[in-house]
Design an enzyme around this catalytic site. Sequence first.
Site, PDB file in Angstrom:
ATOM      1  N   ASP A 161      -4.769  -4.046   6.366  1.00 50.06           N
ATOM      2  CA  ASP A 161      -5.228  -4.324   5.000  1.00 50.06           C
ATOM      3  C   ASP A 161      -5.935  -5.688   4.933  1.00 50.06           C
ATOM      4  OD1 ASP A 161      -4.928  -3.804   1.918  1.00 50.06           O
ATOM      5  OD2 ASP A 161      -4.152  -5.827   2.245  1.00 50.06           O
ATOM      6  N   LYS A 218     -10.049  -6.590   4.082  1.00 50.01           N
ATOM      7  CA  LYS A 218     -10.532  -7.621   3.152  1.00 50.01           C
ATOM      8  C   LYS A 218     -11.447  -8.612   3.871  1.00 50.01           C
ATOM      9  CE  LYS A 218      -6.424  -6.896   0.351  1.00 50.01           C
ATOM     10  NZ  LYS A 218      -4.986  -7.174   0.221  1.00 50.01           N
ATOM     11  N   GLU A 272       0.842  -1.188   0.000  1.00 50.21           N
ATOM     12  CA  GLU A 272       0.000   0.000   0.000  1.00 50.21           C
ATOM     13  C   GLU A 272       0.882   1.245   0.000  1.00 50.21           C
ATOM     14  OE1 GLU A 272      -3.563  -0.251  -0.017  1.00 50.21           O
ATOM     15  OE2 GLU A 272      -2.706  -2.158  -0.592  1.00 50.21           O
TER      16      GLU A 272
HETATM   17  N1  HSE Z   1      -1.041  -4.117  -0.441  1.00 46.89           N
HETATM   18  C1  HSE Z   1      -1.909  -5.153  -0.847  1.00 46.89           C
HETATM   19  C2  HSE Z   1      -1.188  -6.463  -0.647  1.00 46.89           C
HETATM   20  C3  HSE Z   1      -2.279  -4.992  -2.303  1.00 46.89           C
HETATM   21  O1  HSE Z   1       0.005  -6.474  -0.390  1.00 46.89           O
HETATM   22  O2  HSE Z   1      -1.840  -7.499  -0.732  1.00 46.89           O
HETATM   23  C4  HSE Z   1      -3.477  -5.814  -2.676  1.00 46.89           C
HETATM   24  O3  HSE Z   1      -4.590  -5.464  -1.962  1.00 46.89           O
END
Ligand code: HSE
Length: 441
Positions: A202, A206, A191
Amino acid sequence: MADKIRVGIAGFGTVGTGVAKIILENADAIEARSGVRVELARVVDLDTTTKRAVDLPDGMLTDDMNAMLDDDSIDIGVELIGGTDFARELQLKMLGKGKHVVTANKALLAKHGGELYAAAHKNNKCIAFEASCAGGIPIVSAIRTGLAANNIRAIYGILNGTCNYILTSMTSDGVDFSDVLKDAQDKGYAEADPTLDINGGDTAHKLVILGSLAFGRQIEMDDIYIEGIEKIELDDIKYGNEMGYVLKLLAIGEKGKNGKLSLRVHPAFLSKDNPLSRVDGSFNAVSIFGDAVGNTMYYGRGAGMMPTASAVVADIIEVAMGNSSNLFNAQTVESRAETVASLESMDNVVSRYYIRLLAKDVPGTVARYAQILGDNGISISGVLQHEEHNVGTSVGVIVTTHPAEESKINAALKTIKELNVIDGEPVCIRIVDIPEDDLDD
Ligand code: HSE
């Protein structure tokens, strides 16, 4: 179904470049497969001068967002700017201007999904977000359509390519994570602020999105227990390896027999026999258990320009074919009281544990920490201590446990760390036993 769809992209960074490239290069193949001609109408970015890996037709790139918003011939706004403030305003404007939204912005949907989905419904438009989870793996579509017949019992996912890349390099090459992070950034996986990758945020974004779809419940970021990989030491990866485990950052969503959801993101030791333990580098994988289908697994590139762009363009095609609107209208759970998730407390979660202690190599040490574990109802499953010939010095000891409640482990560790034969903070990492298939249970 439209036979032509016009697209505007906001954000000409890594993923935006990939989306433009696919649309410009694969329009014929897409039309042959779907019957829809996808036309790139406009690309908007503040930076109109940096050379990207695709050549846009003259005049297509602009720094004026209104050139897209006010163009009524554009059917879909693709938001690839990221962040949660400007992007939220922009998506609301796109919807208000009668455009469908396609986005990879998991942080925004995890934080403001309810508001945005409601705005989409009000404007009779949809928000498509396949690219928000697991990069190029069509996991949103798998949950929404392929697994639609099932009550989903559990999801186990490696959902952050950056963390998986770092943990894989630590495991294979014995390097520290700060040395690998730069590599992951250079490859376009991380990111803009890589803290979100490393601290598990992150992955949690998800899990909010996938969990809501899978369990049909409203899930908020606050519902998720989050631990990242920032404190992981090479020693633990090495000891785990010696005991038959591989370390992964895992997203877990489980529906208990009491109907409560347990939602968590944390480093987890997986048996080397589990297929998820063999998912390496920037790849992602998700294991989903349905009551009819049993275990299903999805694997692919979870980050990077073209895999993520592949998911964005798939959404554009699904919107054009009318499929996205139908699914979006049927399956959004943002505003119904009966869909609020009922959550299991972390204290009640049962797991096995890997505990690393720095223990004084003197008579009675093992007896003392073993007694505390026993007093808390925790059964030891394995112990590893390498011989140390300098009697009286401190030595690393690994203890693995049989399944125990989190509250009991925490209570035991609190007492163990007070022992005068234990140095520093004990390290505790959960060992997650994922069944291969539980249909016969
Ligand atoms: N930064 C995220 C990852 C990108 O490393 O999975 C995909 O969402």
